[in-house]
Write a protein that holds these residues in place. Sequence first.
Motif, PDB file in Angstrom:
ATOM      1  N   ASP A 151      81.596  21.640  51.574  1.00 19.30           N
ATOM      2  CA  ASP A 151      82.047  20.664  52.564  1.00 19.30           C
ATOM      3  C   ASP A 151      80.891  20.273  53.493  1.00 19.30           C
ATOM      4  O   ASP A 151      80.868  20.623  54.673  1.00 19.30           O
ATOM      5  CB  ASP A 151      83.204  21.279  53.358  1.00 19.30           C
ATOM      6  CG  ASP A 151      83.926  20.274  54.234  1.00 19.30           C
ATOM      7  OD1 ASP A 151      83.495  19.115  54.300  1.00 19.30           O
ATOM      8  OD2 ASP A 151      84.930  20.666  54.860  1.00 19.30           O
ATOM      9  N   PRO A 177      82.306  18.288  46.286  1.00 19.50           N
ATOM     10  CA  PRO A 177      83.069  17.042  46.193  1.00 19.50           C
ATOM     11  C   PRO A 177      82.296  15.869  46.791  1.00 19.50           C
ATOM     12  O   PRO A 177      81.806  15.957  47.927  1.00 19.50           O
ATOM     13  CB  PRO A 177      84.328  17.337  47.003  1.00 19.50           C
ATOM     14  CG  PRO A 177      84.442  18.834  47.003  1.00 19.50           C
ATOM     15  CD  PRO A 177      83.031  19.343  47.019  1.00 19.50           C
ATOM     16  N   ILE A 207      85.398  25.527  53.208  1.00 17.31           N
ATOM     17  CA  ILE A 207      86.033  24.222  53.408  1.00 17.31           C
ATOM     18  C   ILE A 207      86.587  24.175  54.826  1.00 17.31           C
ATOM     19  O   ILE A 207      87.382  25.031  55.226  1.00 17.31           O
ATOM     20  CB  ILE A 207      87.149  23.995  52.378  1.00 17.31           C
ATOM     21  CG1 ILE A 207      86.578  24.059  50.957  1.00 17.31           C
ATOM     22  CG2 ILE A 207      87.823  22.644  52.610  1.00 17.31           C
ATOM     23  CD1 ILE A 207      87.624  24.139  49.889  1.00 17.31           C
ATOM     24  N   LEU A 218      91.905  16.185  47.272  1.00 13.18           N
ATOM     25  CA  LEU A 218      91.454  17.189  46.323  1.00 13.18           C
ATOM     26  C   LEU A 218      92.575  18.169  45.973  1.00 13.18           C
ATOM     27  O   LEU A 218      93.361  18.559  46.837  1.00 13.18           O
ATOM     28  CB  LEU A 218      90.277  17.979  46.902  1.00 13.18           C
ATOM     29  CG  LEU A 218      88.944  17.256  46.993  1.00 13.18           C
ATOM     30  CD1 LEU A 218      87.925  18.158  47.670  1.00 13.18           C
ATOM     31  CD2 LEU A 218      88.441  16.838  45.633  1.00 13.18           C
ATOM     32  N   MET A 220      93.264  21.629  45.598  1.00 11.48           N
ATOM     33  CA  MET A 220      92.577  22.857  45.994  1.00 11.48           C
ATOM     34  C   MET A 220      92.794  23.986  44.987  1.00 11.48           C
ATOM     35  O   MET A 220      92.017  24.927  44.944  1.00 11.48           O
ATOM     36  CB  MET A 220      93.043  23.298  47.383  1.00 11.48           C
ATOM     37  CG  MET A 220      92.733  22.288  48.490  1.00 11.48           C
ATOM     38  SD  MET A 220      91.015  21.699  48.456  1.00 11.48           S
ATOM     39  CE  MET A 220      90.140  23.217  48.707  1.00 11.48           C
ATOM     40  N   TYR A 223      89.728  23.834  42.929  1.00  9.50           N
ATOM     41  CA  TYR A 223      88.440  23.710  43.609  1.00  9.50           C
ATOM     42  C   TYR A 223      87.402  24.674  43.033  1.00  9.50           C
ATOM     43  O   TYR A 223      86.261  24.292  42.772  1.00  9.50           O
ATOM     44  CB  TYR A 223      88.607  23.963  45.116  1.00  9.50           C
ATOM     45  CG  TYR A 223      87.338  23.705  45.890  1.00  9.50           C
ATOM     46  CD1 TYR A 223      87.071  22.448  46.424  1.00  9.50           C
ATOM     47  CD2 TYR A 223      86.388  24.710  46.084  1.00  9.50           C
ATOM     48  CE1 TYR A 223      85.902  22.193  47.130  1.00  9.50           C
ATOM     49  CE2 TYR A 223      85.219  24.475  46.790  1.00  9.50           C
ATOM     50  CZ  TYR A 223      84.976  23.216  47.308  1.00  9.50           C
ATOM     51  OH  TYR A 223      83.810  22.979  47.984  1.00  9.50           O
ATOM     52  N   ASN A 226      86.156  23.480  39.674  1.00 10.58           N
ATOM     53  CA  ASN A 226      85.422  22.213  39.712  1.00 10.58           C
ATOM     54  C   ASN A 226      84.137  22.275  40.539  1.00 10.58           C
ATOM     55  O   ASN A 226      83.134  21.651  40.182  1.00 10.58           O
ATOM     56  CB  ASN A 226      86.320  21.107  40.268  1.00 10.58           C
ATOM     57  CG  ASN A 226      87.467  20.774  39.343  1.00 10.58           C
ATOM     58  OD1 ASN A 226      87.386  20.982  38.125  1.00 10.58           O
ATOM     59  ND2 ASN A 226      88.557  20.261  39.895  1.00 10.58           N
ATOM     60  N   VAL A 253      88.252  30.463  46.183  1.00 13.13           N
ATOM     61  CA  VAL A 253      88.188  29.015  46.417  1.00 13.13           C
ATOM     62  C   VAL A 253      86.752  28.550  46.220  1.00 13.13           C
ATOM     63  O   VAL A 253      86.417  27.995  45.181  1.00 13.13           O
ATOM     64  CB  VAL A 253      88.716  28.621  47.807  1.00 13.13           C
ATOM     65  CG1 VAL A 253      88.653  27.100  48.005  1.00 13.13           C
ATOM     66  CG2 VAL A 253      90.152  29.108  47.983  1.00 13.13           C
ATOM     67  N   GLU A 254      85.859  28.809  47.192  1.00 15.93           N
ATOM     68  CA  GLU A 254      84.470  28.415  47.000  1.00 15.93           C
ATOM     69  C   GLU A 254      83.672  29.446  46.202  1.00 15.93           C
ATOM     70  O   GLU A 254      82.586  29.157  45.704  1.00 15.93           O
ATOM     71  CB  GLU A 254      83.779  28.131  48.336  1.00 15.93           C
ATOM     72  CG  GLU A 254      83.730  29.312  49.290  1.00 15.93           C
ATOM     73  CD  GLU A 254      84.837  29.281  50.331  1.00 15.93           C
ATOM     74  OE1 GLU A 254      85.767  28.470  50.173  1.00 15.93           O
ATOM     75  OE2 GLU A 254      84.758  30.060  51.297  1.00 15.93           O
TER      76      GLU A 254
END
Length: 294
Positions: A151, A177, A207, A218, A220, A223, A226, A253-254
């Motif tokens: 982000d 993204p 994020i 998005l 999530m 996430y 991707n 997530v990240e």
Amino acid sequence: MLTTEDYTKAELLELLKVANEFKEGKTSNFLKDIFVANLFFENSTRTKCSFEMAEHRLGMKIIPFDVSKSSVSKGETLYDTVKTLESIGLDAVVIRHPKNQFYKELENIKIPVINGGDGTGNHPTQTLLDLMTIQQEFGNFENLTIAIIGDIQHSRVAHSLQSALEKMGSKVYFSGPEIWMEEKNKAQYIAMDDLIAEMDVVYLLRIQHERHEGNSDLDMTQYLQNFGLTKEREKMMKENSIIMHPAPINRGVEIDSDLVECERSRIFKQMENGVYARMAILKSALEIKGYKCK
């Protein structure tokens, strides 16, 4: 310290030298007559506790400040709050605030003001601890390749870190993204799977849901697959490359949860270094104002 843009490469290297001396055990309990307050207008674990630990190790006296129980709740301005603390004898303040460049309101304040994070603008003390971590790993910064992923648009960490790394001679790239990319960085944007094998440092960002206006388009749930660091992507990384993250971490997530404390990860090393980096910053800020810090 308001922004790393105010510092030359030589000045940043000097701060890193002092931080490393503190880490190596240099006597630090020498500011016993200095009073400081930490004004955190946003929630924080790492930065606030790290500053408190740094202040204790320097021997400073911490004046408690709770925003919810202060005159801020009565409508007092940030300037008047800080001016009050200056007037009653404080020697320095650390401030985290949701407003970008809040420090511009404090130009008439005479005591050191240290930026603990301003909105989506800057996070200079996080940058110094990140530089310290990278320096410990690679010895220098020249021609290192560093990917900042996630982000970007809403991250004060990304803004400060990019500026400092480029000043130090590193090559900075971005991924994540595209809707969170900034126009000025579009030329440095590379898709995750195209850059992962070339980077010395893979720096992941949280994020910033609290800074998004409205709902993101998005998905999530996808996430990590991707845009995040999966175990498959970690296997593509260079042999001696490292993983960094400013935290708090959104596991799964990240970054895949199994990678948070893997051999490559320096995430908790960053937190450890944060105490010594902030000790160096406090010492420097007080010396600039004329205090004798031996």
